[in-house]
Design a protein around this motif. Structure first.
Motif, PDB file in Angstrom:
ATOM      1  N   ARG A 227      59.519  39.433 -33.509  1.00  0.00           N
ATOM      2  CA  ARG A 227      59.240  40.871 -33.563  1.00  0.00           C
ATOM      3  C   ARG A 227      57.807  41.163 -33.146  1.00  0.00           C
ATOM      4  NH1 ARG A 227      62.156  40.456 -38.443  1.00  0.00           N
ATOM      5  NH2 ARG A 227      60.261  40.687 -39.702  1.00  0.00           N
ATOM      6  N   ALA A 230      57.624  40.810 -29.405  1.00  0.00           N
ATOM      7  CA  ALA A 230      58.307  41.921 -28.724  1.00  0.00           C
ATOM      8  C   ALA A 230      57.434  43.166 -28.720  1.00  0.00           C
ATOM      9  CB  ALA A 230      59.646  42.199 -29.408  1.00  0.00           C
ATOM     10  N   GLU A 261      65.015  45.365 -39.124  1.00  0.00           N
ATOM     11  CA  GLU A 261      65.238  44.378 -38.063  1.00  0.00           C
ATOM     12  C   GLU A 261      66.352  44.830 -37.120  1.00  0.00           C
ATOM     13  OE1 GLU A 261      67.603  40.540 -38.509  1.00  0.00           O
ATOM     14  OE2 GLU A 261      65.544  39.835 -38.780  1.00  0.00           O
ATOM     15  N   TRP A 265      65.628  45.800 -33.040  1.00  0.00           N
ATOM     16  CA  TRP A 265      66.217  45.163 -31.860  1.00  0.00           C
ATOM     17  C   TRP A 265      67.212  46.079 -31.145  1.00  0.00           C
ATOM     18  CZ3 TRP A 265      63.668  41.401 -29.851  1.00  0.00           C
ATOM     19  CH2 TRP A 265      62.876  40.585 -30.663  1.00  0.00           C
ATOM     20  N   VAL A 268      65.067  47.787 -28.628  1.00  0.00           N
ATOM     21  CA  VAL A 268      64.810  46.881 -27.504  1.00  0.00           C
ATOM     22  C   VAL A 268      66.052  46.758 -26.622  1.00  0.00           C
ATOM     23  CG1 VAL A 268      64.225  44.502 -26.870  1.00  0.00           C
ATOM     24  CG2 VAL A 268      63.051  45.599 -28.801  1.00  0.00           C
ATOM     25  N   HIS A 269      67.215  46.609 -27.247  1.00  0.00           N
ATOM     26  CA  HIS A 269      68.460  46.458 -26.482  1.00  0.00           C
ATOM     27  C   HIS A 269      68.753  47.708 -25.658  1.00  0.00           C
ATOM     28  CE1 HIS A 269      72.833  46.612 -25.814  1.00  0.00           C
ATOM     29  NE2 HIS A 269      72.723  45.289 -25.678  1.00  0.00           N
ATOM     30  N   LEU A 307      64.974  38.998 -26.923  1.00  0.00           N
ATOM     31  CA  LEU A 307      66.203  39.519 -27.513  1.00  0.00           C
ATOM     32  C   LEU A 307      67.278  38.434 -27.561  1.00  0.00           C
ATOM     33  CD1 LEU A 307      67.737  41.979 -28.645  1.00  0.00           C
ATOM     34  CD2 LEU A 307      68.380  42.543 -26.282  1.00  0.00           C
ATOM     35  N   TYR A 310      66.441  36.243 -30.353  1.00  0.00           N
ATOM     36  CA  TYR A 310      66.780  36.885 -31.627  1.00  0.00           C
ATOM     37  C   TYR A 310      68.250  36.687 -31.968  1.00  0.00           C
ATOM     38  CZ  TYR A 310      68.471  40.595 -34.655  1.00  0.00           C
ATOM     39  OH  TYR A 310      69.136  41.290 -35.641  1.00  0.00           O
ATOM     40  N   TYR A 311      69.133  36.904 -31.018  1.00  0.00           N
ATOM     41  CA  TYR A 311      70.562  36.764 -31.288  1.00  0.00           C
ATOM     42  C   TYR A 311      70.893  35.348 -31.767  1.00  0.00           C
ATOM     43  CZ  TYR A 311      71.390  41.249 -28.914  1.00  0.00           C
ATOM     44  OH  TYR A 311      71.393  42.578 -28.560  1.00  0.00           O
ATOM     45  N   ARG A 314      69.157  34.633 -35.252  1.00  0.00           N
ATOM     46  CA  ARG A 314      69.838  35.418 -36.282  1.00  0.00           C
ATOM     47  C   ARG A 314      71.122  34.721 -36.717  1.00  0.00           C
ATOM     48  NH1 ARG A 314      72.877  40.519 -34.129  1.00  0.00           N
ATOM     49  NH2 ARG A 314      74.035  38.722 -33.300  1.00  0.00           N
TER      50      ARG A 314
END
Length: 672
Positions: A227, A230, A261, A265, A268-269, A307, A310-311, A314
């Motif tokens: 984060r 980003a 969170e 994101w 961002v997406h 991103l 992150y996926y 996560r």
């Protein structure tokens, strides 16, 4: 050069910095001499006040002057610095080197605290030895041999950490902590083989090496760094939305953090959805490198890479949180993988720009990869938000690190020397247990016959209330500066609240150790207590190493015996010990009891003798240790005596008798 006992005696008598040498010091120095000369390992228990540091430094210098290279290990930087001071005061004509962990140095490349992963990725670093003979500053470099390789370094530009490593390569006496020993011993021995290893504070060695080898995987740390990155790389428009989002959340914990969170994101997406192929961003960065980062499209490519990271991370977090806490896991359940090498490159770029002290994202990715190579010696389980991979036995690691060196372990409170040797890779050794130089009649250990049995289970509230009342009565009766030690912060907090409610009757200041205190804050608390007096409530962890001499501390109360809470690693260790005993033909019941004694009991007993050792630190000290937990009177005290943990006698008495006895005993020595 001559190596004989007569020659060594002449040496230490001429070098000894004080008028009088204690008999215990003579015994220890000469035993170490024989151990090194005959290549026999040695475990020494030398109580506080013996002067053990000087007693191993003089043999160390004697043999170092005769070509035997020595490593001295200890746990803390403070102790390492004290050892260096004593070494320098003895003025040996030797190369003495001292190395600390990398994060104690400043990295010249990024201008902030050094980090091992940053150094590893910074392959073109100009501040470490390389093959170039001239430095960019114009200085002709100096050569250094590292094993079979010759490299060159600039004495002005080399980083301090690399300079310490170079000094260690040819050092005669090396001082370092246990963690550095674990990570760097083989590197440091590239030029010279270490022939003697002396471990001070040896009771801490097993835990230190286990911590060094443990792999902790905490996805939250990596997600927090993602984060931050980003936000740093985001274009102005995205930053505006992210700042607005942050303003909506006053606190980021629990459910609010999850919501934040998710929304973070999502922003961002939504920004990336029509601009880049998110899946392909990581490959673009690896292919073009800095060329793409500096372009207008670069920010979108960076965000797409983050991103994607992150996926994947996560999903690892969700997988970890699906496991039951404190339950051993099978390795087949840990098929974690992050397919995004560009994340490491981006974090290196980010840390360089921000001059940050660590690379927490890369560290997380590195630990996930290490899961693939752990062996059956590791226990894997979830603890909170983290996945822990902990080695059960560290003796095999230590045997490899010892090599063919003579190993000497020293501590004020080792306890059972045989079990210590088995756990720390010194299975064959000569034992040496020294008497305390202080009069034994100045301390009493009291076991309460009618204390509270603090075993886990039963009605904790009732037990706790009775134990709190016992502690209050002891404090009010003794009117002494007292350290009260608890098994857990839950117990401590209960006692603290009870004593606060009755503070007017107690009429003494109450100091309390808190779980969120760092080392500096804990030391300030200890100094305040020592200066102002009163009652200090703490856990056993805080008490280890606390040195409060004289009238500042004359009573220690041990609230409950610190038997460890069963964890997957403790259960596995007990099971391994039991299986080994069964294979030797020991009957199942005896094997179960012996495995308990070698694990849970050993941890408890070693901690108790550390707690008892807080009291008498100098020859003028005096005081009383009261063990409130009735199990000590019932069976633990005698078992500790029988198995060599407890060297002193103790007296058993009722609480009423103790309330009368303690003030009388203290008054015999008290300075009014």
């Amino acid at each position: 050069m001559v190596i004989s006992l007569e020659d060594f005696r002449a040496f230490y008598r001429s070098k000894f910095p004080y008028e009088r040498i204690r008999p215990q010091q003579v015994k220890m120095m000469e035993k170490i001499f024989h151990s090194i000369k005959n290549r026999r390992n040695l475990i020494v228990e030398a109580p506080t006040g013996v002067g053990k540091t000087l007693s191993y430094l003089l043999p160390t210098i004697y043999f170092a002057e005769r070509g035997k290279r020595t490593i001295i290990l200890t746990e803390t930087i403070d102790q390492q610095e004290r050892i260096l001071e004593e070494l320098n005061a003895l003025r040996p004509n030797l190369k003495i080197s001292f190395i600390m962990g990398k994060n104690n140095f400043i990295c010249k490349a990024k201008g902030s605290k050094a980090d091992g992963l940053f150094c590893k990725l910074n392959r073109r670093c100009l501040h470490r030895p390389n093959r170039r003979k001239r430095c960019i500053c114009g200085t002709e470099k100096e050569p250094v041999r590292i094993g079979e390789d010759i490299k060159y370094f600039c004495p002005f530009c080399i980083c301090d950490y690399q300079k310490s490593k170079i000094e260690c390569l040819e050092g005669d006496i090396l001082v370092m902590n246990n963690s550095i020993f674990y990570h760097l011993k083989e590197e440091i021995d590239a030029n010279r083989e270490t022939e003697i290893i002396i471990c001070d504070e040896a009771h801490k060695l097993e835990k230190s090496i286990r911590n060094s080898a443990t792999i902790e995987i905490n996805p939250e740390v990596a997600l927090r760094r993602l984060r931050a990155m980003a936000y740093h790389f985001a274009p102005a428009l995205v930053k505006k939305y992210l700042e607005r989002l942050r303003g909506k959340y006053s606190n980021l914990d629990g459910d609010s953090l999850k919501s934040y969170e998710r929304d973070f994101w999502s922003i961002v997406h939504n920004y990336l959805s029509r601009r880049v192929d998110i899946e392909g961003c990581k490959d673009t960065i690896l292919y073009y490198g800095e060329m793409i980062l500096e372009t207008p499209e670069g920010k979108a490519v960076i965000l797409g890479t983050l991103l994607d990271g992150y996926y994947q991370i996560r999903d690892i977090r969700d997988r970890i949180l699906s496991f039951e806490e404190n339950k051993e896991l099978e390795r087949e359940e840990l098929r974690f993988k992050v397919d995004n090498e560009a994340l490491m490159y981006l974090e290196y770029y980010y840390v360089s720009q921000k001059k940050l002290p660590d690379m927490s994202l890369t560290d997380f990715l590195d630990r996930v990869k290490n899961l693939e190579i752990i062996d059956d010696n590791f226990v894997i389980y979830r603890s909170g938000q983290s996945l822990l991979c902990v080695p059960v036995l560290v003796s095999s690691y230590l045997k490899r690190l010892y090599g063919d060196a003579t190993v000497i372990h020293c501590s004020a409170t080792i306890g059972n020397l045989k079990i210590h040797g088995l756990k720390t890779g010194v299975e064959s050794f000569d034992p040496l247990v020294l008497d305390s130089p202080f009069p034994k009649d100045r301390r009493r250990i009291i076991a309460l016959k009618d204390g509270v049995n603090m075993k886990y289970g039963g009605d904790w509230t009732i037990k706790r209330e009775r134990a709190n009342e016992n502690i209050f009565k002891l404090l009010r009766s003794a009117e002494a500066n007292t350290l009260v030690l608890f098994r857990s912060f839950e117990d401590l907090q209960s006692a603290y609240n009870y004593l606060l409610d009755r503070a007017s009757e107690l009429k003494r200041k109450i100091f309390c150790y808190h779980p969120d205190m760092d080392g500096r804050e804990a030391n300030l608390l200890k100094e305040r207590f020592e200066k102002e007096g009163g009652v200090l409530l703490a856990t056993g962890r805080f008490a280890e190493g606390v040195d409060i001499p004289g009238e500042a501390l004359t009573m220690v109360i041990i609230d409950s015996l610190p038997f460890p809470v069963p964890t997957p690693i403790l259960n596995r260790e007990q099971r391994l010990v039991k299986e080994r005993l069964l294979r030797k033909g020991v009957d199942p019941r005896t094997a179960h009891w012996q495995s308990f004694l070698m694990t849970s009991f050993h941890i408890m007993a070693s901690t108790v003798i550390q707690m008892i050792g807080r009291l008498i630190r100098t020859e003028k000290d005096y005081g009383v240790v009261v063990i409130q937990d009735r199990r000590f009177y019932q069976w633990v005290g005698e078992e500790m005596r029988r198995r060599g943990y407890l060297k002193d006698d103790y007296v058993s008495m009722s609480l009423r008798s103790a309330l009368e006895y303690i003030p009388r005993f203290l008054s015999r020595f008290r300075n009014y």
